[in-house]
Write a protein that holds these residues in place. Structure first.
Motif, mmCIF file in Angstrom:
data_model
loop_
_atom_site.group_PDB
_atom_site.id
_atom_site.type_symbol
_atom_site.label_atom_id
_atom_site.label_comp_id
_atom_site.label_asym_id
_atom_site.label_seq_id
_atom_site.Cartn_x
_atom_site.Cartn_y
_atom_site.Cartn_z
ATOM 1 N N CYS A 3 12.755 35.448 -51.149
ATOM 2 C CA CYS A 3 13.626 34.500 -51.839
ATOM 3 C C CYS A 3 14.724 34.086 -50.886
ATOM 4 C CB CYS A 3 14.245 35.142 -53.068
ATOM 5 S SG CYS A 3 13.087 35.300 -54.421
ATOM 6 N N PRO A 4 15.164 32.843 -50.973
ATOM 7 C CA PRO A 4 16.265 32.420 -50.105
ATOM 8 C C PRO A 4 17.515 33.259 -50.388
ATOM 9 C CG PRO A 4 15.343 30.561 -51.335
ATOM 10 C CD PRO A 4 14.715 31.801 -51.884
ATOM 11 N N GLN A 5 18.320 33.497 -49.361
ATOM 12 C CA GLN A 5 19.567 34.235 -49.516
ATOM 13 C C GLN A 5 20.619 33.298 -50.098
ATOM 14 O OE1 GLN A 5 20.077 37.772 -47.728
ATOM 15 N NE2 GLN A 5 18.090 37.507 -48.686
ATOM 16 N N ALA A 6 21.513 33.861 -50.891
ATOM 17 C CA ALA A 6 22.565 33.038 -51.474
ATOM 18 C C ALA A 6 23.838 33.203 -50.676
ATOM 19 C CB ALA A 6 22.805 33.470 -52.910
ATOM 20 N N SER A 7 24.675 32.178 -50.661
ATOM 21 C CA SER A 7 25.976 32.358 -50.024
ATOM 22 C C SER A 7 27.050 31.616 -50.795
ATOM 23 C CB SER A 7 25.929 31.921 -48.563
ATOM 24 O OG SER A 7 26.129 30.541 -48.477
ATOM 25 N N GLY A 8 28.242 32.192 -50.798
ATOM 26 C CA GLY A 8 29.372 31.585 -51.509
ATOM 27 C C GLY A 8 29.273 31.732 -53.012
ATOM 28 N N LEU A 9 28.667 32.823 -53.463
ATOM 29 C CA LEU A 9 28.541 33.027 -54.914
ATOM 30 C C LEU A 9 29.916 33.254 -55.538
ATOM 31 C CD1 LEU A 9 25.435 35.381 -54.961
ATOM 32 C CD2 LEU A 9 25.522 32.970 -55.620
ATOM 33 N N GLU A 10 30.071 32.749 -56.752
ATOM 34 C CA GLU A 10 31.382 32.872 -57.389
ATOM 35 C C GLU A 10 31.531 34.214 -58.097
ATOM 36 O OE1 GLU A 10 32.089 29.901 -60.404
ATOM 37 O OE2 GLU A 10 30.041 30.042 -61.113
ATOM 38 N N THR A 11 32.781 34.571 -58.381
ATOM 39 C CA THR A 11 33.024 35.845 -59.074
ATOM 40 C C THR A 11 32.633 35.719 -60.543
ATOM 41 O OG1 THR A 11 34.635 37.524 -59.686
ATOM 42 C CG2 THR A 11 35.452 35.257 -59.550
ATOM 43 N N LEU A 12 32.179 36.851 -61.098
ATOM 44 C CA LEU A 12 31.750 36.857 -62.492
ATOM 45 C C LEU A 12 32.690 37.705 -63.345
ATOM 46 C CD1 LEU A 12 27.922 37.360 -61.857
ATOM 47 C CD2 LEU A 12 29.137 35.210 -62.224
ATOM 48 N N ALA A 13 33.836 38.063 -62.747
ATOM 49 C CA ALA A 13 34.740 39.025 -63.391
ATOM 50 C C ALA A 13 35.010 38.715 -64.868
ATOM 51 C CB ALA A 13 36.050 39.110 -62.623
ATOM 52 N N THR A 14 35.290 37.456 -65.175
ATOM 53 C CA THR A 14 35.659 37.172 -66.566
ATOM 54 C C THR A 14 34.464 37.258 -67.519
ATOM 55 O OG1 THR A 14 35.389 34.820 -66.194
ATOM 56 C CG2 THR A 14 37.624 35.696 -65.974
ATOM 57 N N LEU A 15 33.260 37.315 -66.970
ATOM 58 C CA LEU A 15 32.083 37.417 -67.853
ATOM 59 C C LEU A 15 31.846 38.854 -68.303
ATOM 60 C CD1 LEU A 15 29.576 34.938 -66.169
ATOM 61 C CD2 LEU A 15 31.447 34.490 -67.760
ATOM 62 N N VAL A 16 32.599 39.774 -67.714
ATOM 63 C CA VAL A 16 32.522 41.167 -68.165
ATOM 64 C C VAL A 16 33.927 41.662 -68.549
ATOM 65 C CG1 VAL A 16 30.370 41.862 -67.062
ATOM 66 C CG2 VAL A 16 32.469 41.941 -65.740
ATOM 67 N N SER A 17 34.677 40.772 -69.214
ATOM 68 C CA SER A 17 35.987 41.160 -69.742
ATOM 69 C C SER A 17 35.844 41.432 -71.230
ATOM 70 C CB SER A 17 36.994 40.025 -69.557
ATOM 71 O OG SER A 17 37.159 39.768 -68.196
ATOM 72 N N MET A 358 30.462 39.299 -52.916
ATOM 73 C CA MET A 358 29.525 39.035 -53.998
ATOM 74 C C MET A 358 28.144 38.701 -53.422
ATOM 75 S SD MET A 358 28.857 39.099 -57.067
ATOM 76 C CE MET A 358 29.906 38.900 -58.485
ATOM 77 N N ASP A 359 28.113 37.910 -52.357
ATOM 78 C CA ASP A 359 26.838 37.540 -51.740
ATOM 79 C C ASP A 359 26.052 38.790 -51.339
ATOM 80 O OD1 ASP A 359 27.785 35.010 -52.003
ATOM 81 O OD2 ASP A 359 28.140 34.665 -49.868
ATOM 82 N N LYS A 360 26.769 39.765 -50.777
ATOM 83 C CA LYS A 360 26.085 40.965 -50.295
ATOM 84 C C LYS A 360 25.453 41.712 -51.473
ATOM 85 C CE LYS A 360 26.331 45.040 -47.420
ATOM 86 N NZ LYS A 360 24.979 45.263 -47.945
ATOM 87 N N PHE A 361 26.193 41.832 -52.543
ATOM 88 C CA PHE A 361 25.663 42.527 -53.728
ATOM 89 C C PHE A 361 24.384 41.825 -54.219
ATOM 90 C CE2 PHE A 361 26.203 43.396 -58.488
ATOM 91 C CZ PHE A 361 25.574 44.626 -58.415
ATOM 92 N N TYR A 362 24.476 40.515 -54.337
ATOM 93 C CA TYR A 362 23.329 39.755 -54.850
ATOM 94 C C TYR A 362 22.135 39.796 -53.883
ATOM 95 C CZ TYR A 362 20.315 35.878 -56.122
ATOM 96 O OH TYR A 362 19.221 35.128 -56.440
ATOM 97 N N ASN A 363 22.400 39.591 -52.609
ATOM 98 C CA ASN A 363 21.287 39.492 -51.659
ATOM 99 C C ASN A 363 20.539 40.819 -51.473
ATOM 100 O OD1 ASN A 363 21.466 36.720 -51.176
ATOM 101 N ND2 ASN A 363 23.111 37.005 -49.686
ATOM 102 N N ASP A 364 21.182 41.919 -51.819
ATOM 103 C CA ASP A 364 20.504 43.212 -51.738
ATOM 104 C C ASP A 364 19.661 43.528 -52.971
ATOM 105 O OD1 ASP A 364 21.502 43.681 -49.273
ATOM 106 O OD2 ASP A 364 23.125 45.028 -49.916
ATOM 107 N N LEU A 365 19.769 42.710 -53.998
ATOM 108 C CA LEU A 365 19.010 42.973 -55.224
ATOM 109 C C LEU A 365 17.574 42.476 -55.084
ATOM 110 C CD1 LEU A 365 21.514 41.733 -57.970
ATOM 111 C CD2 LEU A 365 21.087 44.091 -57.288
#
Ligand SMILES: *[C@@H]1O[C@H](CO)[C@@H](O)[C@H](O)[C@H]1NC(C)=O
Ligand SMILES: *[C@@H]1O[C@H](CO)[C@@H](O)[C@H](O)[C@H]1NC(C)=O
Ligand SMILES: *[C@@H]1O[C@H](CO)[C@@H](O)[C@H](O)[C@H]1NC(C)=O
Ligand SMILES: *[C@@H]1O[C@H](CO)[C@@H](O)[C@H](O)[C@H]1NC(C)=O
Ligand SMILES: *[C@@H]1O[C@H](CO)[C@@H](O)[C@H](O)[C@H]1NC(C)=O
Ligand SMILES: [Fe+2]
Length: 542
Positions: A3-17, A358-365
């Motif tokens: 899968c292509p790697q993602a870059s510049g992913l936005e924070t999701l902090a408020t989606l887990v508030s 965030m990119d690193k977290f996602y790209n390792d999944l």
């Protein structure tokens, strides 16, 4: 497949508030048109409170379960929500802190709440929980919320009121049940649960009969008549596998024993020593993936006594569908190859800042992708060795008898390269009533171009063509299909999903797409925040 790697992913902090509940239904603002034939409620579940007083949960799925209800009638939509009054919610609220309890029974953590979860690294279950934040399920006509322990909570799907706690072990000899049962046309519910004793470790298939129409209607949880129809011994008695769901066709149930292993000896030892359950569940690709085929009418383990179906190591959470076709069983599932690339879904990780972290977290999944396996149903001593047994030319999956008692499967990719740009998919849904267990053409799902799903996808399994709904900054929930009245085609109807965004406060909306074209028909804007959730259902009964 890469899968292509993602870059510049936005924070999701408020989606887990954490959010407050909205117990009394509030109006929404409809844009476009919500078809007036939609009559009922869309129910969703998920964690929505992540701290009590000064105490904070570490993992996303530890959050307290909240039930959401979008009631749709005459083209109008109201919204309400309530926290599940689980024992832990009630206790924690009273004390205004997180009350930890003693180690309890064997219960498995639920990777569903953190879709590519981390069932490997953390296994601290203080006690079997009734904090059921995964799904809504139905037994004998009653609604329950469930997770993967022995407890469920009956609920009222209209008021979202929490009813009694139900213990599976009181009804049938299993100590757990998945959050993904299957439903028969006649109203029976099938599920799977574990049992463990002197005879070893078993994966059990349980059948709960349809509601008894002649019995007096009581307002009580009722699983009476539940029975184990088949017990499948674990291939490695001391290393049972984790599973999240199973497959059901018209005549068969297929249980996939995958190489995500629970080390029972370690587990027992840690429990005695009072240690945390670090690494008791591991990805062990040295074991193959075994498919157990069971006739669901007789409970007989099909070819299993004589024939073992297996494939290369893979992991799967959600099955898409299965059906029989001229002596073959076709089964479609969302799969990954690397059970280690399943992220650590701590709140800290999900709340990482946008950009590199965030990119690193996602790209390792690991990206899960849809696959098709085809099992030949009639294999015996006479079946020749070393040739592909799949004689139907509409499948490219293979099945080869390699030894007298072994059939080795390879899969067909149930997608083309287009899917890769959406990051793989999960949360598959079909037109269930009509097509579960039968040949079908479409499934709906979430694409994972981010840690949380950021697109809705419709897959045509005949052509592998995709239809896509995707807008930057919008995170849709699992899509649920609802057929239009008098529907004749499989995709005659709508797909509903709840859309949230970290970009703007109180900008949640219920999205209604035309299931055929995937074009938006309308949306209902709800002036509240809703956190990212797990599964949902449509309840026609209001
Ligand atoms: C809530 O449920 C999840 C599993 O469903 C569990 O991991 C978590 O520990 C539970 N939280 C509490 C406080 O019981
Ligand atoms: C639906 O909304 C419209 C416009 O706000 C209103 O006129 C109508 O009475 C509502 N219908 C119901 C059943 O609430
Ligand atoms: C697969 O092909 C066979 C004929 O080769 C046909 O009878 C069957 O209906 C096809 N199955 C599906 C699901 O299209
Ligand atoms: C599935 O589609 C059929 C039409 O083929 C329709 O009659 C049925 O109600 C649908 N099922 C669901 C769950 O919407
Ligand atoms: C909507 O569903 C409810 C509950 O099943 C039913 O009582 C009612 O008659 C339905 N209304 C319409 C307009 O179909
Ligand atoms: Fe799930």
């Amino acid at each position: 497949t890469r899968c292509p790697q993602a870059s510049g992913l936005e924070t999701l902090a408020t989606l887990v508030s954490s959010v407050e509940e909205t117990p009394d239904p509030i109006p929404t603002t409809v844009q476009g048109t919500i078809p007036t034939w939609i009559n009922g409620s869309f129910l969703r579940n998920g964690p929505a409170k992540f701290e009590f007083g000064e105490d904070r949960y570490v993992h996303w799925f530890d959050g307290m379960a909240m039930m959401h209800r979008f009631h749709i009638k005459d083209g109008n939509v109201t919204y309400s929500s309530r926290f599940l009054r689980s024992d832990s919610y009630v206790k924690n609220t009273e004390k205004n802190r997180i009350v930890m309890s003693e180690f309890g029974t064997l219960a498995l953590p639920d990777p569903c709440k953190n879709i590519f979860a981390r069932f490997f690294s953390r296994f601290q279950m203080p006690e079997a929980t009734d904090n059921a934040s995964v799904n809504f399920v139905k037994y004998k006509g009653d609604y329950y919320v469930s997770t993967e322990t022995n407890y469920m909570r009956r609920i009222n799907p209209q008021s979202l009121e929490t009813k009694e706690k139900v213990d599976w072990t009181k009804f049938v000899a299993v100590n757990s049940a998945t959050a993904h049962p299957h439903y028969d046309q006649d109203g029976a519910t099938y599920n799977m649960g574990n049992s463990y004793g002197k005879q070893g470790f078993f994966y059990n298939i349980v059948r709960v009969p349809p509601p008894d129409e002649t019995a007096a209607k009581t307002d009580c949880a009722d699983l009476s008549g539940a029975e184990v129809i088949c017990s499948i011994p674990a291939a490695e008695p001391r290393k049972p596998s984790y599973y999240h769901s199973f497959v059901m066709s018209e005549n068969y149930i297929v249980f996939v024993e995958q190489p995500i292993k629970l080390d029972l000896l370690k587990f027992m030892l840690y429990r005695i020593q009072g240690k945390s359950f670090h690494k008791v569940m591991t990805w062990e690709p040295k074991y193959n993936t075994i498919f157990h085929l069971v006739n669901r009418h007789t409970g007989k383990v099909g070819q299993e006594q004589t024939m073992r179906y297996q494939c290369a190591p893979m992991f799967t959470l959600h099955q898409i569908n299965a059906y029989e076709d001229n002596g073959f069983l076709v089964m479609d599932m969302c799969c990954g190859d690397d059970g280690n690339a399943v992220g650590e879904f701590t709140l800290e990780n999900i709340r990482r800042k946008s950009g590199e972290e965030m990119d690193k977290f996602y790209n390792d999944l690991c990206r899960n992708l849809p696959r098709r396996y085809v099992l030949p149903l009639n294999v015996d001593e006479q079946t020749p060795l070393d040739q592909n047994l799949i004689s139907l030319n509409n499948y490219t999956a293979t099945a080869v008898k390699t030894k007298p008692k072994e059939v080795v499967l390879t899969h067909e990719e149930l997608h083309d390269d287009t899917l890769l740009q959406y990051g793989g998919l999960e949360f598959p849904q079909i037109n269930y009533t009509q097509y579960n267990g039968r040949p079908y053409r479409y499934f709906y799902s979430c694409g994972f171009g981010h840690v949380f799903s950021d697109s809705l996808l419709k897959m045509d399994v005949h052509t592998k063509e995709l239809k896509v709904w995707r807008f930057p900054g919008l995170y849709p929930s699992e899509p649920v299909f609802v057929a239009s009245p008098g529907a004749t085609e499989e995709d005659d109807g709508v797909v509903m999903s709840v859309i949230i965004t970290p970009r703007k406060e109180k900008s949640t909306f219920l999205l209604v797409l035309d299931a055929k074209t995937f074009i938006e028909l309308g949306r209902a804007e709800v002036p509240v925040n809703i956190p990212y959730g797990t599964h949902g259902v449509f309840n026609e009964m209001g």
